[in-house]
Write a protein that holds these residues in place. Structure first.
Motif, mmCIF file in Angstrom:
data_model
loop_
_atom_site.group_PDB
_atom_site.id
_atom_site.type_symbol
_atom_site.label_atom_id
_atom_site.label_comp_id
_atom_site.label_asym_id
_atom_site.label_seq_id
_atom_site.Cartn_x
_atom_site.Cartn_y
_atom_site.Cartn_z
ATOM 1 N N UNK A 1 -2.194 88.244 49.498
ATOM 2 C CA UNK A 1 -3.197 87.974 48.450
ATOM 3 C C UNK A 1 -2.505 87.821 47.105
ATOM 4 N N UNK A 2 -1.552 88.719 46.839
ATOM 5 C CA UNK A 2 -0.835 88.664 45.564
ATOM 6 C C UNK A 2 -0.022 87.375 45.474
ATOM 7 N N UNK A 3 0.629 87.001 46.572
ATOM 8 C CA UNK A 3 1.397 85.748 46.567
ATOM 9 C C UNK A 3 0.468 84.556 46.364
ATOM 10 N N UNK A 4 -0.682 84.605 47.000
ATOM 11 C CA UNK A 4 -1.665 83.537 46.841
ATOM 12 C C UNK A 4 -2.120 83.449 45.394
ATOM 13 N N UNK A 5 -2.376 84.598 44.788
ATOM 14 C CA UNK A 5 -2.788 84.618 43.379
ATOM 15 C C UNK A 5 -1.668 84.072 42.489
ATOM 16 N N UNK A 6 -0.438 84.457 42.778
ATOM 17 C CA UNK A 6 0.697 83.957 41.991
ATOM 18 C C UNK A 6 0.812 82.445 42.141
ATOM 19 N N UNK A 7 0.618 81.946 43.369
ATOM 20 C CA UNK A 7 0.648 80.495 43.589
ATOM 21 C C UNK A 7 -0.443 79.810 42.781
ATOM 22 N N UNK A 13 -2.160 76.686 38.029
ATOM 23 C CA UNK A 13 -2.911 76.579 36.775
ATOM 24 C C UNK A 13 -1.956 76.264 35.628
ATOM 25 N N UNK A 14 -0.829 76.999 35.577
ATOM 26 C CA UNK A 14 0.163 76.730 34.514
ATOM 27 C C UNK A 14 0.690 75.302 34.626
ATOM 28 N N UNK A 15 0.983 74.882 35.859
ATOM 29 C CA UNK A 15 1.494 73.537 36.079
ATOM 30 C C UNK A 15 0.454 72.493 35.647
ATOM 31 N N UNK A 16 -0.798 72.738 35.982
ATOM 32 C CA UNK A 16 -1.864 71.811 35.580
ATOM 33 C C UNK A 16 -1.979 71.738 34.070
ATOM 34 N N UNK A 17 -1.855 72.883 33.415
ATOM 35 C CA UNK A 17 -1.924 72.882 31.945
ATOM 36 C C UNK A 17 -0.755 72.120 31.347
ATOM 37 N N UNK A 18 0.449 72.334 31.904
ATOM 38 C CA UNK A 18 1.619 71.585 31.413
ATOM 39 C C UNK A 18 1.407 70.093 31.623
ATOM 40 N N UNK A 19 0.942 69.733 32.812
ATOM 41 C CA UNK A 19 0.701 68.324 33.126
ATOM 42 C C UNK A 19 -0.334 67.747 32.167
ATOM 43 N N UNK A 20 -1.371 68.513 31.875
ATOM 44 C CA UNK A 20 -2.419 68.054 30.955
ATOM 45 C C UNK A 20 -1.844 67.857 29.546
#
Length: 131
Positions: A56-62, A67-74
């Motif tokens: 679950x923690x790994x899934x949350x980290x992913x 989300x961070x990657x999407x923000x950078x891409x945006x």
């Protein structure tokens, strides 16, 4: 005899009460054993779940990384869009300048053609006058 009979009846009543109480207690004991078994099973699941919670923690980290990657891409897309808009404005300005220059050249060409036609007409008059 009546005295013994009353005493016996009283003891039978007490015995019936004790039997009912013991039946009730036995039923409660069975319920408590079931609850204990369920609690034990839940506890076992909890002790097994660190792997699950790790997943679950790994899934949350992913998900957080996505989300961070999407923000950078945006942000990058927004920056790229702004650059393209700026370049488009520059090109539009250059096109307007080029269009103005072409219109001036067209006007010069028309005037040159008019003058050439006038000279040609004058030359034809001169040639006709020389014959």
């Amino acid at each position: 005899m009546n005295k013994y009979h009353n005493e016996l009846t009283q003891r039978e009543k007490d015995m019936l009460k004790l039997r009912r109480d013991s039946d009730t207690k036995a039923t409660e004991l069975v319920k408590m054993e079931k609850m204990l078994e369920q609690t034990k099973n839940l506890l076992d699941k909890k002790t097994e779940s660190p792997l699950d919670s790790k997943g679950y923690q790994e899934n949350m980290e992913d998900l957080e990384e996505k989300v961070r990657s999407s923000r950078r891409y945006r942000r990058n897309s927004l920056h790229h869009t702004q650059m393209l808009e700026s370049q488009m404005k520059t090109v539009k300005g250059e096109l307007v300048g080029t269009l103005d220059h072409l219109q001036e050249l067209r006007n010069v060409l028309r005037r040159s053609q008019q003058k050439a036609e006038e000279r040609k007409a004058a030359m034809e008059k001169l040639a006709a006058g020389l014959r």
